[in-house]
Write a protein that holds these residues in place. Structure first.
Motif, PDB file in Angstrom:
ATOM      1  N   SER A 105       0.857  -1.185   0.000  1.00 38.97           N
ATOM      2  CA  SER A 105       0.000   0.000   0.000  1.00 38.97           C
ATOM      3  C   SER A 105       0.895   1.238   0.000  1.00 38.97           C
ATOM      4  O   SER A 105       1.954   1.263   0.647  1.00 38.97           O
ATOM      5  N   LEU A 106       0.464   2.276  -0.734  1.00 39.20           N
ATOM      6  CA  LEU A 106       1.260   3.502  -0.867  1.00 39.20           C
ATOM      7  C   LEU A 106       0.352   4.706  -0.635  1.00 39.20           C
ATOM      8  O   LEU A 106      -0.826   4.695  -1.019  1.00 39.20           O
ATOM      9  N   ARG A 107       0.915   5.748  -0.007  1.00 38.35           N
ATOM     10  CA  ARG A 107       0.135   6.954   0.213  1.00 38.35           C
ATOM     11  C   ARG A 107       1.029   8.194   0.102  1.00 38.35           C
ATOM     12  O   ARG A 107       2.246   8.121   0.310  1.00 38.35           O
ATOM     13  N   VAL A 108       0.410   9.330  -0.235  1.00 38.63           N
ATOM     14  CA  VAL A 108       1.118  10.594  -0.456  1.00 38.63           C
ATOM     15  C   VAL A 108       0.328  11.714   0.202  1.00 38.63           C
ATOM     16  O   VAL A 108      -0.922  11.706   0.211  1.00 38.63           O
ATOM     17  N   ARG A 109       1.053  12.713   0.715  1.00 38.65           N
ATOM     18  CA  ARG A 109       0.393  13.926   1.186  1.00 38.65           C
ATOM     19  C   ARG A 109       1.252  15.134   0.820  1.00 38.65           C
ATOM     20  O   ARG A 109       2.468  15.013   0.584  1.00 38.65           O
ATOM     21  N   ALA A 110       0.612  16.301   0.760  1.00 37.40           N
ATOM     22  CA  ALA A 110       1.289  17.537   0.379  1.00 37.40           C
ATOM     23  C   ALA A 110       1.540  18.396   1.614  1.00 37.40           C
ATOM     24  O   ALA A 110       0.781  18.338   2.594  1.00 37.40           O
ATOM     25  N   THR A 111       2.604  19.213   1.538  1.00 38.14           N
ATOM     26  CA  THR A 111       2.968  20.101   2.644  1.00 38.14           C
ATOM     27  C   THR A 111       3.365  21.459   2.074  1.00 38.14           C
ATOM     28  O   THR A 111       4.133  21.543   1.103  1.00 38.14           O
ATOM     29  N   LEU A 112       2.842  22.531   2.697  1.00 36.23           N
ATOM     30  CA  LEU A 112       3.219  23.902   2.343  1.00 36.23           C
ATOM     31  C   LEU A 112       3.379  24.681   3.635  1.00 36.23           C
ATOM     32  O   LEU A 112       2.396  25.078   4.275  1.00 36.23           O
ATOM     33  N   GLY A 113       4.628  24.863   4.043  1.00 35.20           N
ATOM     34  CA  GLY A 113       4.882  25.529   5.314  1.00 35.20           C
ATOM     35  C   GLY A 113       4.289  24.727   6.446  1.00 35.20           C
ATOM     36  O   GLY A 113       4.615  23.558   6.660  1.00 35.20           O
ATOM     37  N   SER A 114       3.359  25.361   7.185  1.00 38.72           N
ATOM     38  CA  SER A 114       2.709  24.667   8.303  1.00 38.72           C
ATOM     39  C   SER A 114       1.438  23.951   7.864  1.00 38.72           C
ATOM     40  O   SER A 114       0.801  23.276   8.685  1.00 38.72           O
ATOM     41  N   LEU A 115       1.077  24.086   6.583  1.00 38.19           N
ATOM     42  CA  LEU A 115      -0.128  23.445   6.090  1.00 38.19           C
ATOM     43  C   LEU A 115       0.191  22.044   5.594  1.00 38.19           C
ATOM     44  O   LEU A 115       1.188  21.824   4.889  1.00 38.19           O
ATOM     45  N   THR A 116      -0.632  21.099   5.933  1.00 40.62           N
ATOM     46  CA  THR A 116      -0.443  19.706   5.521  1.00 40.62           C
ATOM     47  C   THR A 116      -1.767  19.141   5.048  1.00 40.62           C
ATOM     48  O   THR A 116      -2.803  19.316   5.700  1.00 40.62           O
ATOM     49  N   SER A 117      -1.717  18.447   3.913  1.00 39.76           N
ATOM     50  CA  SER A 117      -2.940  17.851   3.377  1.00 39.76           C
ATOM     51  C   SER A 117      -3.215  16.510   4.044  1.00 39.76           C
ATOM     52  O   SER A 117      -2.380  15.972   4.774  1.00 39.76           O
ATOM     53  N   ALA A 118      -4.366  15.974   3.733  1.00 32.37           N
ATOM     54  CA  ALA A 118      -4.674  14.612   4.177  1.00 32.37           C
ATOM     55  C   ALA A 118      -3.907  13.620   3.309  1.00 32.37           C
ATOM     56  O   ALA A 118      -3.427  13.955   2.219  1.00 32.37           O
ATOM     57  N   TRP A 119      -3.789  12.408   3.781  1.00 33.06           N
ATOM     58  CA  TRP A 119      -3.118  11.372   3.010  1.00 33.06           C
ATOM     59  C   TRP A 119      -4.022  10.907   1.872  1.00 33.06           C
ATOM     60  O   TRP A 119      -5.231  10.731   2.055  1.00 33.06           O
ATOM     61  N   SER A 120      -3.410  10.698   0.711  1.00 40.70           N
ATOM     62  CA  SER A 120      -4.112  10.118  -0.426  1.00 40.70           C
ATOM     63  C   SER A 120      -3.484   8.757  -0.691  1.00 40.70           C
ATOM     64  O   SER A 120      -2.272   8.644  -0.885  1.00 40.70           O
ATOM     65  N   THR A 121      -4.286   7.691  -0.692  1.00 41.84           N
ATOM     66  CA  THR A 121      -3.783   6.320  -0.768  1.00 41.84           C
ATOM     67  C   THR A 121      -4.037   5.723  -2.142  1.00 41.84           C
ATOM     68  O   THR A 121      -5.089   5.962  -2.758  1.00 41.84           O
ATOM     69  N   LEU A 122      -3.066   4.940  -2.601  1.00 41.67           N
ATOM     70  CA  LEU A 122      -3.205   4.227  -3.872  1.00 41.67           C
ATOM     71  C   LEU A 122      -4.419   3.312  -3.803  1.00 41.67           C
ATOM     72  O   LEU A 122      -4.608   2.570  -2.842  1.00 41.67           O
ATOM     73  N   LYS A 123      -5.242   3.370  -4.845  1.00 41.62           N
ATOM     74  CA  LYS A 123      -6.514   2.657  -4.822  1.00 41.62           C
ATOM     75  C   LYS A 123      -6.332   1.151  -4.674  1.00 41.62           C
ATOM     76  O   LYS A 123      -7.011   0.503  -3.866  1.00 41.62           O
ATOM     77  N   HIS A 124      -5.412   0.564  -5.458  1.00 41.81           N
ATOM     78  CA  HIS A 124      -5.155  -0.873  -5.385  1.00 41.81           C
ATOM     79  C   HIS A 124      -3.687  -1.097  -4.992  1.00 41.81           C
ATOM     80  O   HIS A 124      -2.797  -0.469  -5.574  1.00 41.81           O
ATOM     81  N   PRO A 125      -3.429  -1.960  -4.014  1.00 39.99           N
ATOM     82  CA  PRO A 125      -2.039  -2.240  -3.628  1.00 39.99           C
ATOM     83  C   PRO A 125      -1.206  -2.677  -4.833  1.00 39.99           C
ATOM     84  O   PRO A 125      -1.702  -3.329  -5.758  1.00 39.99           O
ATOM     85  N   PHE A 126       0.060  -2.333  -4.774  1.00 37.41           N
ATOM     86  CA  PHE A 126       0.957  -2.638  -5.885  1.00 37.41           C
ATOM     87  C   PHE A 126       1.797  -3.876  -5.554  1.00 37.41           C
ATOM     88  O   PHE A 126       2.328  -4.012  -4.446  1.00 37.41           O
ATOM     89  N   ASN A 127       1.920  -4.780  -6.542  1.00 40.23           N
ATOM     90  CA  ASN A 127       2.792  -5.951  -6.420  1.00 40.23           C
ATOM     91  C   ASN A 127       3.794  -5.918  -7.580  1.00 40.23           C
ATOM     92  O   ASN A 127       3.395  -5.723  -8.735  1.00 40.23           O
ATOM     93  N   ARG A 128       5.063  -6.113  -7.257  1.00 42.24           N
ATOM     94  CA  ARG A 128       6.085  -5.956  -8.299  1.00 42.24           C
ATOM     95  C   ARG A 128       6.031  -7.037  -9.372  1.00 42.24           C
ATOM     96  O   ARG A 128       6.673  -6.897 -10.421  1.00 42.24           O
ATOM     97  N   ASN A 129       5.271  -8.122  -9.150  1.00 36.76           N
ATOM     98  CA  ASN A 129       5.169  -9.130 -10.204  1.00 36.76           C
ATOM     99  C   ASN A 129       4.332  -8.659 -11.387  1.00 36.76           C
ATOM    100  O   ASN A 129       4.213  -9.354 -12.395  1.00 36.76           O
ATOM    101  N   SER A 130       3.760  -7.466 -11.268  1.00 40.26           N
ATOM    102  CA  SER A 130       3.013  -6.883 -12.391  1.00 40.26           C
ATOM    103  C   SER A 130       3.893  -6.000 -13.268  1.00 40.26           C
ATOM    104  O   SER A 130       3.390  -5.386 -14.214  1.00 40.26           O
ATOM    105  N   THR A 131       5.171  -5.927 -12.961  1.00 39.18           N
ATOM    106  CA  THR A 131       6.067  -5.086 -13.756  1.00 39.18           C
ATOM    107  C   THR A 131       6.099  -5.546 -15.210  1.00 39.18           C
ATOM    108  O   THR A 131       5.923  -6.732 -15.513  1.00 39.18           O
ATOM    109  N   ILE A 132       6.300  -4.623 -16.121  1.00 33.42           N
ATOM    110  CA  ILE A 132       6.387  -4.930 -17.548  1.00 33.42           C
ATOM    111  C   ILE A 132       7.843  -5.249 -17.881  1.00 33.42           C
ATOM    112  O   ILE A 132       8.741  -4.426 -17.631  1.00 33.42           O
TER     113      ILE A 132
END
Length: 305
Positions: A105-132
């Motif tokens: 599972s992966l998640r990202v959030r944004a930061t600007l000075g003292s402001l911080t966004s909520a976490w946004s999570t990848l919809k489907h977990p990633f497995n490396r066996n799906s690599t091209i």
């Protein structure tokens, strides 16, 4: 009319500037990054997202991941990405973070000075066996009559299956495993005038998958024969070696013999040309002849007196 247009433009600008920041209970917050996805090719995994835009401001992002073990037994623990906490761009290379063939599972959030966004999570977990997986780049060269191939270095997890054969009806296809790329590898010795072909595919043991074969590439060595003059010169040189080397060895032996054990030449007067017994016999006869001559002289002298 002009004043109305200016007023409308200012209102639109202020509205655009205020869109990224939302008010929640009177407190300004940043919106979370959207559209998370993972692009994975040849075991290189990159997480991307839509950037959060605030005019004339630089937004930083934090990336965290959670493996299968953390998800099942320690769901409250998220691990910061080793390269992207924080990062300025809307992407993160998570290759070093994905170390097992399990869902992440992966998640990202944004930061600007003292402001911080909520976490946004990848919809489907990633497995490396799906690599091209794609075929590696390859460079085929000729070293005389030797067929040499150099493969693109895709990393320590990759092995390569190289198929090569002589282009003729019924030719047998040979396969050679190459453990790593980036170094020249000798495949076989080519026949003059014959075309030899090569194709290759990758294999990743960690995920048990291989790529498709690359396009076939062929090389040909033109028939080459030694010129008559060169062949004659080689024969003459070989014969000279057969003659000169033994002669030189014999001459050096003679020189060493004379240097270490020189031969002393005696004058002819000191040379003994007859056997010692013969010399003794000759000397005895000379003495007896001298004695006989002396006796004869004495007898003649007495008779004269």
């Amino acid at each position: 009319m002009v004043l109305e247009e200016i007023e409308t433009s200012l209102i639109m600008w202020f509205s655009y500037a205020l869109i990224p920041c939302l008010l929640v209970d009177g407190v300004a917050v940043l919106p979370a990054p959207q559209n998370l996805s993972v692009q994975s090719t040849n075991m290189k995994h990159v997480l991307t997202w839509s950037p959060v835009i605030v005019p004339e401001e630089i937004i930083h992002y934090s990336v965290e991941y959670q493996g299968e073990y953390e998800s099942l037994y320690m769901s409250h623990i998220w691990i910061p990405s080793s390269w992207c906490s924080p990062t300025q761009g809307p992407e993160c290379d998570i290759t070093d973070d994905i170390t097992a063939t399990v869902p992440y599972s992966l998640r990202v959030r944004a930061t600007l000075g003292s402001l911080t966004s909520a976490w946004s999570t990848l919809k489907h977990p990633f497995n490396r066996n799906s690599t091209i997986l794609t075929p590696p780049g390859m460079e085929i060269t000729k070293d005389g009559f030797h067929l040499v191939i150099k493969l693109e270095d895709l990393g320590p997890q990759f092995e390569f299956f190289v198929a090569y054969w002589k282009r003729e009806p019924g030719a047998k296809e040979h396969v050679k495993m190459v453990r790593r790329g980036g170094i020249p590898v000798h495949l076989e010795t080519m026949e003059p005038g014959a075309a030899h072909c090569v194709k290759v595919r990758t294999f990743v043991k960690a995920i048990g998958r291989h790529s498709a074969f690359s396009q076939t590439e062929c090389v040909k060595v033109q028939g080459e024969t030694l010129p008559l003059a060169l062949a004659l010169f080689s024969f003459v040189g070989f014969m000279l070696i057969l003659v000169v080397v033994p002669l030189s060895i014999w001459k050096m032996g003679r020189l060493l013999q004379h240097s270490c054990c020189p031969v002393v030449m005696l004058p002819d007067t000191l040379k003994i040309t007859s056997s010692p017994q013969k010399l003794i016999s000759c000397r005895r006869e000379e003495v007896e002849a001298c004695v006989a001559a002396g006796l004869s002289s004495e007898a003649l002298l007495r008779a004269w007196i």
